[in-house]
Design an enzyme around this catalytic site. Structure first.
Site, PDB file in Angstrom:
ATOM      1  N   HIS A   1       0.794  -0.872   0.257  1.00 16.41           N
ATOM      2  CA  HIS A   1       0.079   0.000   0.093  1.00 16.41           C
ATOM      3  C   HIS A   1       0.976   1.295  -0.134  1.00 16.41           C
ATOM      4  O   HIS A   1       0.217   2.354  -0.017  1.00 16.41           O
ATOM      5  CB  HIS A   1      -1.003   0.231   1.269  1.00 16.41           C
ATOM      6  CG  HIS A   1      -2.039  -1.007   1.285  1.00 16.41           C
ATOM      7  ND1 HIS A   1      -3.181  -0.800   0.696  1.00 16.41           N
ATOM      8  CD2 HIS A   1      -1.945  -2.151   1.761  1.00 16.41           C
ATOM      9  CE1 HIS A   1      -3.997  -2.015   0.808  1.00 16.41           C
ATOM     10  NE2 HIS A   1      -3.270  -2.817   1.447  1.00 16.41           N
TER      11      HIS A   1
ATOM     12  N   LYS B   1      -8.307  13.595   4.680  1.00 13.85           N
ATOM     13  CA  LYS B   1      -7.492  12.379   4.635  1.00 13.85           C
ATOM     14  C   LYS B   1      -6.589  12.735   5.903  1.00 13.85           C
ATOM     15  O   LYS B   1      -6.464  13.850   6.338  1.00 13.85           O
ATOM     16  CB  LYS B   1      -6.577  12.399   3.508  1.00 13.85           C
ATOM     17  CG  LYS B   1      -6.179  13.689   2.913  1.00 13.85           C
ATOM     18  CD  LYS B   1      -5.271  13.515   1.469  1.00 13.85           C
ATOM     19  CE  LYS B   1      -6.544  14.018   0.606  1.00 13.85           C
ATOM     20  NZ  LYS B   1      -6.682  12.640  -0.342  1.00 13.85           N
ATOM     21  N   ARG B   2      -5.537  11.654   6.113  1.00 13.04           N
ATOM     22  CA  ARG B   2      -4.727  11.736   7.249  1.00 13.04           C
ATOM     23  C   ARG B   2      -3.852  12.943   6.810  1.00 13.04           C
ATOM     24  O   ARG B   2      -3.505  13.219   5.666  1.00 13.04           O
ATOM     25  CB  ARG B   2      -4.211  10.397   7.287  1.00 13.04           C
ATOM     26  CG  ARG B   2      -4.911   9.400   8.152  1.00 13.04           C
ATOM     27  CD  ARG B   2      -5.217   9.782   9.578  1.00 13.04           C
ATOM     28  NE  ARG B   2      -3.969   9.800  10.380  1.00 13.04           N
ATOM     29  CZ  ARG B   2      -3.508   8.898  11.317  1.00 13.04           C
ATOM     30  NH1 ARG B   2      -4.285   7.815  11.445  1.00 13.04           N
ATOM     31  NH2 ARG B   2      -2.451   9.142  12.010  1.00 13.04           N
TER      32      ARG B   2
ATOM     33  N   LYS C   1       0.746  14.278   1.445  1.00 13.72           N
ATOM     34  CA  LYS C   1      -0.555  14.483   0.947  1.00 13.72           C
ATOM     35  C   LYS C   1      -0.596  15.982   0.668  1.00 13.72           C
ATOM     36  O   LYS C   1      -1.713  16.390   0.131  1.00 13.72           O
ATOM     37  CB  LYS C   1      -1.676  13.964   1.967  1.00 13.72           C
ATOM     38  CG  LYS C   1      -1.337  12.427   2.176  1.00 13.72           C
ATOM     39  CD  LYS C   1      -2.500  12.006   3.011  1.00 13.72           C
ATOM     40  CE  LYS C   1      -2.505  10.434   3.386  1.00 13.72           C
ATOM     41  NZ  LYS C   1      -2.989   9.671   2.379  1.00 13.72           N
TER      42      LYS C   1
ATOM     43  N   THR D   1      -8.601   6.613  -2.023  1.00 13.42           N
ATOM     44  CA  THR D   1      -9.859   6.210  -2.170  1.00 13.42           C
ATOM     45  C   THR D   1     -11.043   7.063  -1.857  1.00 13.42           C
ATOM     46  O   THR D   1     -11.999   7.115  -2.273  1.00 13.42           O
ATOM     47  CB  THR D   1     -10.297   4.942  -1.108  1.00 13.42           C
ATOM     48  OG1 THR D   1      -9.711   5.034  -0.146  1.00 13.42           O
ATOM     49  CG2 THR D   1      -9.495   3.663  -1.550  1.00 13.42           C
TER      50      THR D   1
ATOM     51  N   LYS E   1     -14.729   8.222  -3.799  1.00 16.55           N
ATOM     52  CA  LYS E   1     -15.972   8.505  -2.874  1.00 16.55           C
ATOM     53  C   LYS E   1     -16.320  10.115  -3.507  1.00 16.55           C
ATOM     54  O   LYS E   1     -17.535   9.968  -3.427  1.00 16.55           O
ATOM     55  CB  LYS E   1     -15.790   8.346  -1.507  1.00 16.55           C
ATOM     56  CG  LYS E   1     -15.681   6.828  -1.046  1.00 16.55           C
ATOM     57  CD  LYS E   1     -15.048   6.999   0.442  1.00 16.55           C
ATOM     58  CE  LYS E   1     -14.181   5.661   0.696  1.00 16.55           C
ATOM     59  NZ  LYS E   1     -13.312   5.735   2.130  1.00 16.55           N
TER      60      LYS E   1
HETATM   61  N1  GPQ Z   1      -2.426   3.425   3.286  1.00 13.10           N
HETATM   62 CL1  GPQ Z   1       1.309   1.664   4.138  1.00 13.10          CL
HETATM   63  C1  GPQ Z   1      -2.739   3.677   4.654  1.00 13.10           C
HETATM   64  O1  GPQ Z   1      -4.111   4.262   4.662  1.00 13.10           O
HETATM   65  N2  GPQ Z   1      -1.986   3.373   5.725  1.00 13.10           N
HETATM   66  C2  GPQ Z   1      -0.816   3.030   5.511  1.00 13.10           C
HETATM   67  O2  GPQ Z   1      -0.192   2.413   6.593  1.00 13.10           O
HETATM   68  C3  GPQ Z   1      -0.330   2.467   4.181  1.00 13.10           C
HETATM   69  C4  GPQ Z   1      -0.907   2.781   3.098  1.00 13.10           C
HETATM   70  C5  GPQ Z   1      -3.166   3.756   2.281  1.00 13.10           C
HETATM   71  C6  GPQ Z   1      -2.629   4.738   1.166  1.00 13.10           C
HETATM   72  O3  GPQ Z   1      -1.814   5.701   1.605  1.00 13.10           O
HETATM   73  C7  GPQ Z   1      -3.359   4.861  -0.024  1.00 13.10           C
HETATM   74  O4  GPQ Z   1      -2.827   5.567  -1.078  1.00 13.10           O
HETATM   75  C8  GPQ Z   1      -4.320   3.783  -0.360  1.00 13.10           C
HETATM   76  O5  GPQ Z   1      -5.536   4.137  -1.162  1.00 13.10           O
HETATM   77  C9  GPQ Z   1      -4.878   3.052   0.801  1.00 13.10           C
HETATM   78  O6  GPQ Z   1      -3.602   2.881   1.854  1.00 13.10           O
HETATM   79  C10 GPQ Z   1      -5.480   1.669   0.566  1.00 13.10           C
HETATM   80  O7  GPQ Z   1      -4.811   0.887  -0.421  1.00 13.10           O
END
Ligand code: GPQ
Length: 824
Positions: free
Chosen positions: A366, A558-559, A564, A666, A670
């Site tokens: 991810h 988002k976080r 980001k 994601t 949405k």
């Molecule tokens: N992602 Cl490695 C997270 O939310 N937490 C994590 O620890 C890691 C990845 C996210 C990633 O930043 C997004 O781009 C993806 O859409 C999401 O995972 C699901 O795949």
């Protein structure tokens, strides 16, 4: 013979039956009465009534799965960000309307009742929410599946904002009980930890390893039924809670060691106490490794138990029956654990065990961020999981000798790079390498990301196993993220294309032909407007800030992370503010910038950015000179249930990561699905969103992946952009003043520092100009209502690809090879 249209149809309830059931549960389950019941009791009684349906379908599902005995997927994830379940379960059981009416008869409002439910926030962000969407789709598509995770007592912290700063408060989602979970004491597992390994002679004269554990922990399963849309399949999400192996150690207790025995108990319970609030960084803590091992070992034992019930000790069918997906590297230790169980406990030889493991496991990556690729010190591994370290050494030795050496003879550099063990002052176990070596498939989560996984992250592994690497683009469940959260738009789509779109989101493409139809545009935009008006009230209630639904609602949720680039949004708002101050006639449609974001508690700069957004908001929102043209809102405690209110009301979706850093995203899916226009970089799934919606319907800006690489290779100097753009310079210099923090100059200076002396690792300044131009485009588009409506409609109507049902079908076709199991 007439075919039954709808399995489970015999279970359908009408309004009066549901009403009677709710009242019965209010009295017999909650022990209260209609006269004095609290909203919480009404909510729980409603859930209990719904559960009668859920459990019956769960039982039918389990009987069917046992009978058909087809391959099942076991989705191992340290996070499941489920949010609330009431409205979701009602929708998936086709009971929402009925329940609304039943409650109305009782003088209650279903929407209000749903607000009683605490979010199940057992995850940090995208990764955990993806897992939640995936188990929804698995049940909807009638695939046998179990989600396995940790039953955290405290999920992600609750965020409060005090004087603009983030304060973390504990989340206690189940303090007063949660009606959607069931404890299953009959399936408790016991898990060893610590201790030492002894080599003994086995029955057949060979050597055998015995792990003498130093401690044992009990894993107690809690099941959350996962109701598929249509209510046919109800799978389970099984979350493990840790307990001390014996409640009391009576010997210790009698010897006067009560405190010690209590300390042991407390230690054991610590394992599932809290979710690590880090997102995409390696926590690197002993407790975290134990958490990972704890839930993986419990899950493997559970899988074994179920397999043996059908197949006894014949493991020849194991790989054909069992698929295990590793959601990122957090559950990697499941690989050596399954090897250990098969070799040490079941007596298989190494090669047979390895062949099983290899066919069972697959791994989803991810992120490409190096700080997120987990590494554990060998020393720690040896202490906590001594036998697993041996197993890992054996896997590694065989891999290096049998695969790497023949392919790259004598090449020690490649060996050092591919080894599971990183050499150095502190030797480390690389979980990413272990995942790739121990899995039959490795996938990224969007086309570009999977390409980068292959080319940049694991290039040599991709050379060794070209067929192992694949892509599965992420998706989101349209049930939660359109049907449930945006009822008016859902109803419009029902009228336009029929009500099958929640299962076949591609259907919405038919709506594209109405994108220029003034009547359809009017209906679509009126719905957006009403959603915005609802949000106006939420904003007022949560922050006290008054905003107008007339303005463009521009949303970044988002976080908080430098990659980001909330800081890019921040400095652009500052630039707009400056334009308005210096030129009162500056032309722009009023804009409300809305943020929702949690920062990892230890991530100082991320917290400073939250503070800066709030300080900017204080200043801008109260500046009468700009006549309300600009508002800034930071919504505290961003979470799934808040996303469900923000997303239907968004006009603009901010997806502005540095190209190459956001694996997929994601939220972008949405927001577009609910009719927001994306302002975004060519990163992650944004690329595929723009392909689906048409690039002309998105505001794409900034460096692409190749340009980012080139600029970094050439040597990026943020000062070039600082001195090259007088507006940008003025905005950054603002951070040194006390303009936003009266009487406290320099409080925001860390942000400027990170963007200049700090080297601006995420190229914020390089993308500023292009971002600002893209925002001008958004403004021009919005001021042409027909043009805007067209773009919004097309965005919403073309997101069919991002249905998580499609993602799951891709996993099934490319990786898991399951067959559906229709529940009768
Ligand atoms: N992602 Cl490695 C997270 O939310 N937490 C994590 O620890 C890691 C990845 C996210 C990633 O930043 C997004 O781009 C993806 O859409 C999401 O995972 C699901 O795949």
């Amino acid at each position: 013979m007439a075919t039954k249209k709808h399995t489970g149809q015999d279970l359908q309830l009408d309004k009066d039956q549901l009403k009677a059931s709710i009242v019965r549960h209010l009295r017999s389950t909650l022990g209260t009465s209609e006269q004095k019941a609290s909203p919480d009791a009404w909510w729980k009684a409603t859930a209990a009534a719904v559960n009668e349906q859920v459990y019956e379908r769960l039982t039918r599902t389990q009987q069917t799965h046992f009978k058909k005995d087809t391959r099942a997927i076991h989705y191992l994830s340290a996070e499941f960000l489920m949010g609330r379940l009431t409205s979701n379960n009602l929708h998936n059981l086709s009971l929402y309307k009925v329940c609304e009416e039943a409650l109305a008869d009782l003088g209650l409002d279903l929407t209000d009742l749903c607000e009683q439910e605490p979010d199940m926030a057992l995850g940090n962000g995208g990764l955990g929410r993806l897992a939640a969407c995936f188990i929804d789709s698995l049940a909807t598509l009638n695939y046998p599946a179990v989600g396995y995770g940790i039953h955290y007592e405290h999920g992600l912290f609750r965020q409060e904002i005090q004087d603009g700063r983030q304060i973390e408060r504990p989340d206690s989602w189940r303090e007063y009980g949660n009606p959607w979970e069931i404890c299953r004491p009959e399936s408790v597992q016991e898990i060893p930890l610590y201790g030492y390994v002894e080599t003994v002679f086995g029955d057949n004269g060979g050597l055998k390893k015995v792990w003498h554990a130093g401690r044992k922990i009990k894993g107690v399963p809690w099941d959350i039924p996962v109701v598929g849309f249509g209510g046919h399949t109800v799978n389970i999400l099984r979350l493990w809670e840790s307990r001390a192996s014996e409640f009391f150690d009576w010997d210790v207790f009698n010897a006067g060691g009560y405190v010690n025995s209590q300390a042991e108990k407390a230690q054991a319970e610590t394992i599932s106490k809290v979710l690590y609030p880090n997102d995409e960084t390696d926590a690197g803590k002993e407790l975290r490794l134990i958490q990972q091992y704890f839930f993986c070992a419990c899950s493997i034992k559970d899988i074994m138990r179920r397999y043996k019930r059908a197949h006894g000790n014949d493991f020849s069918q194991f790989a054909a029956q069992i698929a295990i997906q590793l959601n990122d590297t957090h559950p990697t230790v499941a690989i050596p654990e399954l090897m250990r169980v098969l070799v040490d406990e079941e007596g298989l030889n190494w090669d047979s065990a390895w062949s099983i493991c290899y066919h069972v496991f697959s791994y989803t990556n991810h992120t490409l961020l190096p700080e997120a690729l987990e590494k554990w010190s060998v020393h720690l591994f040896e202490k906590v999981l001594p036998r697993h370290l041996e197993v890992i050494y054996e896997i590694n030795a065989r891999f290096l000798d049998e695969l790497v050496e023949p392919k790259w003879p004598g090449n020690d550099a490649i060996k050092a790079k591919l080894s599971i063990i990183e050499e150095g002052a502190v030797r480390k176990v690389r979980m990413g390498n272990l995942c790739v070596i121990g899995s039959s498939k490795v996938n990224g989560v969007a086309e570009i990301h999977s390409k980068l996984v292959k080319e940049d992250l694991f290039p040599e592994f991709a050379q060794l196993w070209p067929e192992k690497m694949c892509n599965v683009t992420n998706g989101v469940t349209p049930r939660r993220w359109l049907l449930a959260c945006n009822p008016e738009l859902s109803a419009l789509y029902d009228d336009a294309v029929g009500n099958t779109w929640p299962l076949a989101l591609d259907k919405l493409r038919e709506v594209v032909k109405s994108a220029d139809d003034p009547q359809f545009q009017q209906k679509f935009m009126a719905i957006k407007r009403r959603n915005k008006e609802k949000l106006v009230k939420v904003i007022k209630a949560e922050t006290g800030i008054e905003v107008s639904a007339e303005a463009i609602f521009d949303v970044q949720i988002k976080r908080l992370h430098e990659y980001k680039r909330q800081q890019l949004n921040l400095i652009h708002i500052m630039a707009l503010y400056r334009r308005l101050l210096t030129n009162p006639d500056y032309q722009m449609h009023p804009r409300v910038f809305i943020f929702g974001s949690k920062a990892a508690p230890g991530y100082k700069l991320a917290k400073d950015i939250i503070y800066a957004i709030n300080k900017l908001a204080d200043r801008v929102n109260n500046d009468t000179r700009i006549q309300g043209k600009l508002k800034v809102v930071f919504m505290p405690n961003y979470r799934v249930s808040l996303a469900e209110k923000l997303i239907p009301a968004a006009d603009v979706s901010e997806q502005i990561s540095t190209a190459g850093y956001e694996a997929s995203g994601t939220g972008n899916m949405k927001l577009a699905l609910n009719g927001a226009v994306t302002i975004g970089t060519l990163d992650g799934a944004n690329i595929e969103i723009a392909e689906e919606a048409g690039a002309e319907n998105c505001a794409i800006f900034g460096l692409n992946v190749d340009e980012v690489k080139t600029l970094k290779a050439r040597g990026y100097n943020p000062y070039d952009f600082y001195y090259g753009n007088s507006e940008l310079k003025a905005v950054l210099d603002w951070f040194d003043t006390d303009y936003f923090t009266p009487g406290r100059p320099g409080e925001l200076a860390a942000i400027k520092h990170s963007l200049l002396e700090g080297g601006d690792p995420y190229l914020t300044l390089a993308d500023f100009h292009s971002y600002s131009e893209a925002h001008k485009l958004i403004d021009t588009w919005y001021r042409d209502p027909a043009l805007w409506a067209r773009k919004a409609i097309i965005n919403s109507a073309t997101m069919g690809k991002f249905n998580s049902d499609r993602s799951i079908q891709d996993y099934v076709d490319r990786i898991w090879k399951l067959t559906n199991c229709n529940v009768g």
